[in-house]
Design a protein around this motif. Structure first.
Motif, PDB file in Angstrom:
ATOM      1  N   ASN A  36       0.804  -1.231   0.000  1.00 54.14           N
ATOM      2  CA  ASN A  36       0.000   0.000   0.000  1.00 54.14           C
ATOM      3  C   ASN A  36       0.830   1.270   0.000  1.00 54.14           C
ATOM      4  OD1 ASN A  36      -2.497  -1.195  -0.091  1.00 54.14           O
ATOM      5  ND2 ASN A  36      -2.649  -1.406   2.129  1.00 54.14           N
ATOM      6  N   GLU A  43      -5.807   7.897  -0.636  1.00 50.62           N
ATOM      7  CA  GLU A  43      -6.208   6.585  -1.147  1.00 50.62           C
ATOM      8  C   GLU A  43      -6.048   5.509  -0.076  1.00 50.62           C
ATOM      9  OE1 GLU A  43      -7.766   3.911  -3.974  1.00 50.62           O
ATOM     10  OE2 GLU A  43      -7.873   6.071  -3.726  1.00 50.62           O
ATOM     11  N   ARG A  47      -9.004   3.116   1.363  1.00 54.26           N
ATOM     12  CA  ARG A  47      -8.871   1.661   1.348  1.00 54.26           C
ATOM     13  C   ARG A  47      -8.643   1.101   2.748  1.00 54.26           C
ATOM     14  NH1 ARG A  47      -6.917  -0.509  -3.899  1.00 54.26           N
ATOM     15  NH2 ARG A  47      -7.138   1.162  -5.382  1.00 54.26           N
ATOM     16  N   PHE A  54     -14.157  -5.565  -1.613  1.00 50.79           N
ATOM     17  CA  PHE A  54     -13.957  -4.957  -2.917  1.00 50.79           C
ATOM     18  C   PHE A  54     -15.247  -4.295  -3.375  1.00 50.79           C
ATOM     19  CE2 PHE A  54     -11.426  -8.961  -2.850  1.00 50.79           C
ATOM     20  CZ  PHE A  54     -10.191  -8.373  -2.672  1.00 50.79           C
ATOM     21  N   GLN A  55     -15.235  -2.967  -3.473  1.00 50.65           N
ATOM     22  CA  GLN A  55     -16.432  -2.270  -3.925  1.00 50.65           C
ATOM     23  C   GLN A  55     -16.502  -2.220  -5.445  1.00 50.65           C
ATOM     24  OE1 GLN A  55     -16.205   1.526  -1.991  1.00 50.65           O
ATOM     25  NE2 GLN A  55     -17.014   0.742  -0.069  1.00 50.65           N
ATOM     26  N   SER A  83     -19.982  -6.450  -5.161  1.00 46.13           N
ATOM     27  CA  SER A  83     -19.198  -5.400  -5.801  1.00 46.13           C
ATOM     28  C   SER A  83     -19.812  -5.004  -7.130  1.00 46.13           C
ATOM     29  CB  SER A  83     -17.780  -5.910  -6.091  1.00 46.13           C
ATOM     30  OG  SER A  83     -17.207  -6.489  -4.958  1.00 46.13           O
ATOM     31  N   ASP A 159     -10.796  -1.207  -6.656  1.00 48.85           N
ATOM     32  CA  ASP A 159     -10.209  -1.926  -5.525  1.00 48.85           C
ATOM     33  C   ASP A 159      -9.514  -3.217  -5.942  1.00 48.85           C
ATOM     34  OD1 ASP A 159     -11.290  -0.213  -3.387  1.00 48.85           O
ATOM     35  OD2 ASP A 159     -13.216  -0.963  -4.097  1.00 48.85           O
TER      36      ASP A 159
END
Length: 168
Positions: A36, A43, A47, A54-55, A83, A159
């Motif tokens: 990440n 961001e 997240r 997971f959208q 999602s 995502d």
């Protein structure tokens, strides 16, 4: 599932990528997870939820049988995680060496034909996927698929990317 540092350029050239080699040769699907640190603070905060929520899932497609298999996996993920799916295709603009001034006139027509074909295929896929999933959208771009996928991920807040590989 395998992690990657996401190295590029000289670091990638000298250190290589175990993840890339695994993805290319594995006989089963592989989920690749990136660090990440390359995300902006905004961001990372967006997240901040648990990693497996997971959208928005991006599905790059080249309309091959192989990419259809990736779409099948993506539909399963979308159902499981509730999602939305973003079906994505980038029209690749190849350069051609032309032998005379008349053939040069065909290049714009080739691009138009590629774009028309992509639009029809994406509409068809949206209709097919829409029978099973409510949140499906399509995106078309032109240019390098790698660059266009990267831009789409950043612009759409993606995502997860689910893509397939021929393993070559």
């Amino acid at each position: 599932m395998i992690a990657t540092h996401g190295l590029t350029g000289l670091k990638h050239a000298f250190l290589g990528s175990t993840t890339q080699r695994v993805v290319r040769s594995a006989p089963c699907p592989v989920l690749v997870v990136r660090e990440n640190e390359h995300f902006s603070a905004k961001e990372r905060a967006r997240r901040g939820r648990t990693p497996l929520q997971f959208q928005k899932i991006l599905v790059p497609l080249d309309f091959s049988e192989c990419s259809q298999q990736g779409l099948t996996y993506a539909m399963g993920f979308a159902r499981e995680f509730r999602s939305s799916l973003v079906l994505f295709h980038s029209v690749v603009l190849h350069s051609y060496a032309m032998s005379d001034e008349y053939s040069a006139l065909e290049v714009p027509n080739i691009r138009v034909q590629q774009e028309e074909y992509a639009e029809k295929e994406m509409a068809r896929l949206r209709q097919v996927v829409g029978r099973e999933l409510k949140n499906v959208e399509t995106k078309l771009a032109a240019g390098s698929p790698v660059d266009q996928i990267d831009q789409c991920v950043r612009a759409e807040g993606i995502d997860l990317i689910i893509t397939s590989t021929h393993g070559r």
